[in-house]
Design a protein around this motif. Structure first.
Motif, PDB file in Angstrom:
ATOM      1  N   ARG A  68       2.561 -29.668 -42.619  1.00  0.00           N
ATOM      2  CA  ARG A  68       2.926 -29.265 -43.991  1.00  0.00           C
ATOM      3  C   ARG A  68       4.246 -29.911 -44.392  1.00  0.00           C
ATOM      4  N   GLU A  87      -2.405 -24.626 -52.606  1.00  0.00           N
ATOM      5  CA  GLU A  87      -1.022 -24.171 -52.832  1.00  0.00           C
ATOM      6  C   GLU A  87      -0.035 -24.996 -52.023  1.00  0.00           C
ATOM      7  N   GLU A  88      -0.387 -25.286 -50.773  1.00  0.00           N
ATOM      8  CA  GLU A  88       0.523 -26.077 -49.929  1.00  0.00           C
ATOM      9  C   GLU A  88       0.638 -27.510 -50.437  1.00  0.00           C
ATOM     10  N   ASP A  91       3.037 -27.358 -53.133  1.00  0.00           N
ATOM     11  CA  ASP A  91       4.400 -27.264 -52.591  1.00  0.00           C
ATOM     12  C   ASP A  91       4.948 -28.661 -52.306  1.00  0.00           C
ATOM     13  N   ALA A  95       8.124 -30.543 -54.160  1.00  0.00           N
ATOM     14  CA  ALA A  95       9.310 -30.946 -53.391  1.00  0.00           C
ATOM     15  C   ALA A  95       9.558 -32.450 -53.466  1.00  0.00           C
ATOM     16  N   ARG A 121       1.055 -22.144 -61.623  1.00  0.00           N
ATOM     17  CA  ARG A 121       2.308 -22.488 -60.962  1.00  0.00           C
ATOM     18  C   ARG A 121       3.370 -22.823 -62.018  1.00  0.00           C
ATOM     19  N   SER A 125       6.710 -20.457 -62.504  1.00  0.00           N
ATOM     20  CA  SER A 125       7.989 -20.913 -61.956  1.00  0.00           C
ATOM     21  C   SER A 125       9.080 -20.782 -63.011  1.00  0.00           C
ATOM     22  N   GLU A 130      11.776 -27.504 -60.368  1.00  0.00           N
ATOM     23  CA  GLU A 130      10.442 -27.478 -59.761  1.00  0.00           C
ATOM     24  C   GLU A 130       9.366 -27.764 -60.798  1.00  0.00           C
TER      25      GLU A 130
END
Ligand code: HEC
Length: 379
Positions: A68, A87-88, A91, A95, A121, A125, A130
């Motif tokens: 991950r 979802e990952e 992420d 990032a 998302r 947020s 992000e």
């Protein structure tokens, strides 16, 4: 010249001291040697083989869990269609918004009907960088689904105005995004504040057809700002490089969105760290007033049409036999398969917008010029 540790240290400290505190792109998760070996094997494995094998699936999952936050995680999740990892994947994109894998991730999610989870998302947020990263990737993906998400956000009253402004600026960087912005306004008029911003950014797009449609749909600005001022006239004003710096970083004027000075800004156009040494004041003014009159070598813009009929616009950051890395004016990189390119056309128009001086008062332009002239190396 002789280098000593001392001078190296001094140089290091100097660079450190002048570099502004921009958030560093976070590093990738490090991979254990065993994970690397296994991921290499998995990359060569036919995805169909996983279907029938509990053991292989377990191995895949353990490699995914251990990777991950590394591009390998994304490559494998996409290769094996692991939609449960959405979802990952997001992420990772959040990032590393400027990494080409993030663009692939968002396209992958859109292709697999996961637009809703991206929209969620974005809604959930906070007012953070992000969400800005995600908006940028969505805009540069140029797909209908992406614009649909952005449109829903712009017309949703619960979304804060700053987020909407960010979306409008992002959308105006692609031809498809600009058109859909005009469509939004035509069917559901934007608030006066947002309409003014939209008309400004659209009047700066490189596409003639977009500019003329925007001219019809939005109220005219009716203000030519500092356009057409000569160097001699600007020299009559008391210029201040410090004020010029805030013109440079002004989000609507947007120099900072395309140029790097030192370590801050986006590397879309040439770095301007030493531009005061490279160009004379006349040439500096010319490059702001009419960017297309001399396009800096290596920074020509291209329009690339894909076999999916999408048209991407940007500067070719690098290229091999198999792929083209296209950088758009938001700094997002997209890796395009050469096989999917139907045509590519070099644009005679600079990727730097014509008419930026319209957004400034003569005083601001004089200050900006003084700031650019001051960008020199240590004596
Ligand atoms: C949308 C992106 C974009 C924005 C916004 C933008 N530029 Fe540029 N700029 C470019 C690109 C791309 C080039 C290289 C192509 C060219 O020379 O026209 C360039 C070239 C330049 C050059 C010439 C550099 C050289 O090495 O010859 C200067 C100076 C410059 N820009 C200053 C500015 C200033 C000042 C602003 C803000 C008022 C600004 N730019 C806004 C994209 C942008």
């Amino acid at each position: 010249m002789k280098f000593s540790w001392c001078s190296l240290l001094a140089l290091y400290l100097h660079t450190w001291a002048i570099s502004p505190a921009l958030p560093e792109e976070s590093a990738f998760t490090e991979l254990e040697p065993q994970v690397i070996t296994r991921s290499e094997a998995l990359k060569r494995l036919d995805p169909a083989r996983i279907e029938g094998s509990e053991t292989l699936r377990k191995i895949l999952n353990s490699v995914l869990d251990a990777s991950r936050g590394n591009p390998v995680f994304c490559e494998l999740s996409m290769r094996f269609q692991c939609l449960d990892r959405a979802e990952e994947l997001m992420d990772f994109a959040v990032a590393h918004p400027d990494h080409h894998t993030s663009t692939d991730v968002i396209r992958f999610l859109l292709r697999n009907n996961l637009a809703d989870s991206i929209a969620n998302r974005l809604r959930s947020s906070g007012p953070s960088t992000e969400a800005d990263g995600l908006v940028r990737i969505l805009s540069s993906s140029g797909t209908k689904e992406a614009f649909h998400i952005l449109k829903n956000l712009i017309t949703n009253i619960e979304v804060p105005p700053d987020r909407k402004k960010m979306i409008i600026r992002s959308m105006a960087t692609t031809r498809a995004g600009s058109s859909s912005l005009i469509d939004i306004h035509t069917s559901n008029p934007l608030s006066p504040e947002l309409a003014l911003l939209a008309s400004r950014v659209l009047s700066l797009t490189p596409w003639e057809s977009v500019r003329s449609r925007a001219g019809e749909s939005f109220p005219a600005l009716g203000n030519t700002g500092a356009e057409g001022f000569t160097l001699a006239e600007l020299r009559l004003l008391n210029a201040d490089p410090d004020r010029g710096k805030s013109v440079f970083t002004d989000p609507v004027i947007g120099c900072i969105r395309c140029h790097v000075i030192g370590n801050s800004g986006v590397a879309f156009g040439p770095a301007l760290t030493l531009i005061g040494e490279k160009l004379s004041p006349e040439a500096l003014l010319e490059s702001i007033l009419s960017p297309s009159s001399g396009i800096a070598f290596g920074f020509e813009a291209y329009e690339i049409e894909l076999d999916t009929t999408e048209v991407l616009y940007g500067i070719i950051a690098s290229e091999t036999k198999d792929f083209v890395m296209l950088r758009d004016s938001l700094g997002a990189n997209q890796k395009i398969d050469s096989a999917s390119i139907v045509s590519r056309q070099k644009s005679a128009v600079s990727a730097m917008p014509q008419g930026l001086a319209k957004l400034m008062s003569p005083q601001q332009l004089a200050d900006l010029l003084a700031f650019l002239e001051s960008l020199r190396g240590p004596e």
